[in-house]
Design an enzyme around this catalytic site. Structure first.
Site, PDB file in Angstrom:
ATOM      1  N   THR A 234       0.827  -1.374   0.038  1.00  0.00           N
ATOM      2  CA  THR A 234       0.035   0.047   0.088  1.00  0.00           C
ATOM      3  C   THR A 234       0.755   1.319   0.471  1.00  0.00           C
ATOM      4  OG1 THR A 234      -1.078  -0.540   2.508  1.00  0.00           O
ATOM      5  CG2 THR A 234      -2.040  -1.582   1.138  1.00  0.00           C
TER       6      THR A 234
ATOM      7  N   VAL B  64       6.136   2.804  -2.845  1.00  0.00           N
ATOM      8  CA  VAL B  64       7.156   1.893  -3.271  1.00  0.00           C
ATOM      9  C   VAL B  64       6.356   0.784  -4.029  1.00  0.00           C
ATOM     10  CG1 VAL B  64       8.799   0.319  -3.756  1.00  0.00           C
ATOM     11  CG2 VAL B  64       9.443   2.671  -2.148  1.00  0.00           C
TER      12      VAL B  64
ATOM     13  N   ASN C 111      -3.879  -2.931   9.679  1.00  0.00           N
ATOM     14  CA  ASN C 111      -4.356  -2.369   9.542  1.00  0.00           C
ATOM     15  C   ASN C 111      -4.878  -2.233   8.119  1.00  0.00           C
ATOM     16  OD1 ASN C 111      -2.591  -0.445   8.763  1.00  0.00           O
ATOM     17  ND2 ASN C 111      -2.803   1.342   9.738  1.00  0.00           N
TER      18      ASN C 111
ATOM     19  N   CYS D 155      18.418   4.368  -2.501  1.00  0.00           N
ATOM     20  CA  CYS D 155      18.253   5.642  -3.931  1.00  0.00           C
ATOM     21  C   CYS D 155      18.881   6.556  -3.354  1.00  0.00           C
ATOM     22  CB  CYS D 155      16.485   6.176  -3.587  1.00  0.00           C
ATOM     23  SG  CYS D 155      15.891   6.874  -2.252  1.00  0.00           S
TER      24      CYS D 155
ATOM     25  N   SER E  24       9.655  12.086  -2.111  1.00  0.00           N
ATOM     26  CA  SER E  24       8.551  10.487  -1.779  1.00  0.00           C
ATOM     27  C   SER E  24       9.743   9.588  -1.565  1.00  0.00           C
ATOM     28  CB  SER E  24       8.228  10.822  -3.391  1.00  0.00           C
ATOM     29  OG  SER E  24       9.893  10.002  -4.724  1.00  0.00           O
TER      30      SER E  24
ATOM     31  N   HIS F  86      16.455  12.054  -7.637  1.00  0.00           N
ATOM     32  CA  HIS F  86      17.262  12.434  -6.571  1.00  0.00           C
ATOM     33  C   HIS F  86      18.233  13.043  -8.053  1.00  0.00           C
ATOM     34  CE1 HIS F  86      15.101  10.641  -3.394  1.00  0.00           C
ATOM     35  NE2 HIS F  86      16.379   9.431  -3.265  1.00  0.00           N
TER      36      HIS F  86
END
Length: 368
Positions: free
Chosen positions: A16, A19, A43, A161, A192, A256
């Site tokens: 969810t 990524v 959850n 990353c 992000s 990036h």
């Protein structure tokens, strides 16, 4: 070929998150892999995927129809995944120690675990792979399986990353016979990379945050494992380059950027030669035509104001590294700017490429 008719069933742990969503988006028409299993935090468990990401689906494309109604399971429950998939992409967001244990337990249960997390990056028998650079480190999986008595299980990880904007340009030069002694890098990292919701708008708009926990250490240490070689059942890290990093969070959504200065150990190539080395760089993923591989892993921009996240992050399936501004350096030998898409090349796309590499090398399935 004929053997491709059966797609490999894959699951996503942390399905969810940003990524996880990228995995779903990138895998939707994949020629080799099919998403059959989704798991996330307790959850989300028990909800359909569509319900679980309601109000926080961040991809431009809609959730693929075949994914919407899949029931999300609890990622902590290894048994739930049995019989549902054979490969697992791990992007769970938990305490590091818990992630390490969880990934091990999936691998012990026969799953091929390919992880975005940092938990196993320095586990001695786990390869940390950037497929264009150290594709031969997957041989560590044979050692890992022998050490641990696994038949089909494995753990492979990707690097942080922050380093991917400069690792392939760096490697291309080393491979061309120009080893690098020192490297000074300043990263400008996208929001992000912090996941969703990430830092508050009040913190990031009109601002630069000069600290990302753990990021500078990762940027300085991980390249040495990637550039190392397998020796005595583990990776012997490279000794050089010596790296110093400044990592900053900037108000960019994806992409990036790294501003890099390099000093060579011996001879230094001239600038035209460097551009030619970068532009002609190809590696195993390109030679094997892996579905997610960029055609040109390094793309050089001659315009003086490029690369830029907005213009260049999506180049070549968002899997290429864009470089520019190559010039001499007053302190070291050369300097340049590198850029990559942090949630695609730097996260989900990079791991999918690693899975493709493992597939063609025969690791996704029992070794005879």
């Amino acid at each position: 070929g004929v053997f491709m008719s059966e797609k490999i069933s894959v699951g996503i742990l942390g399905a969810t998150g940003i990524v996880g969503q990228n995995y779903i988006n990138l895998l939707k028409n994949h020629p080799w892999f099919k998403v059959t299993y989704l798991a996330a935090s307790p959850n989300s468990a028990g909800k359909t995927y569509e319900e679980a990401v309601s109000g926080r689906w961040h991809m431009k494309d809609d959730i693929p129809a075949e994914i919407k109604k899949i029931i999300v399971e609890d990622a902590n429950d290894v048994n739930k995944a049995k019989g549902q998939c054979t490969v697992l992409f791990s992007a769970v967001d938990l305490d590091k120690k818990l992630i390490a244990e969880l990934e091990l337990s999936y691998a012990e249960n026969g799953f091929a675990v390919i992880s975005n997390n940092s938990a196993h990056r320095f586990t001695p028998d786990v390869p940390m792979i950037i497929p264009e650079i150290n594709h031969n480190h997957t041989a560590l999986i044979d050692i890992q399986r022998k050490n641990r008595g696994w038949k089909t299980g494995l753990i492979a990880v990707k690097s942080n990353c922050s380093i991917q904007s400069y690792m392939s340009p760096l490697y291309a030069l080393i491979e061309a016979g120009y080893p690098v002694k020192k490297m000074f890098v300043t990263t400008l990292q996208a929001l992000s990379g912090a996941g969703y919701p990430g830092p508050s708008g009040l913190d990031v708009l009109d601002n630069v945050i000069p600290y990302i926990k753990g990021e500078e250490e990762k940027s300085e240490n991980e390249p040495l494992k990637i550039l190392g070689h397998i020796k005595d059942g583990t990776v012997a890290n490279a000794n050089l380059p010596l790296i110093t990093a400044h990592c900053n969070r900037v108000p960019v959504i994806h992409g990036h950027t790294a501003c890099v200065s390099l000093e060579f150990q011996n001879d230094k190539p001239d600038l035209d030669e460097i551009i030619s080395i970068w532009s002609n760089f190809k590696s195993l993923p390109q030679k094997m035509l892996l579905p997610s591989a960029p055609e040109r892993p390094i793309i050089y921009h001659y315009e003086s104001n490029r690369p830029q996240p907005q213009k260049d992050r999506d180049t070549d399936k968002a899997m290429a590294v864009s470089v520019g501004r190559l010039r001499t350096c007053n302190l070291m030998d050369i300097r340049f700017v590198g850029l990559h898409h942090n949630t695609i090349r730097g996260a989900a796309g990079g791991c999918i490429l690693s899975a493709e590499l493992l597939k063609v090398q025969g690791y996704l399935g029992e070794r005879v």
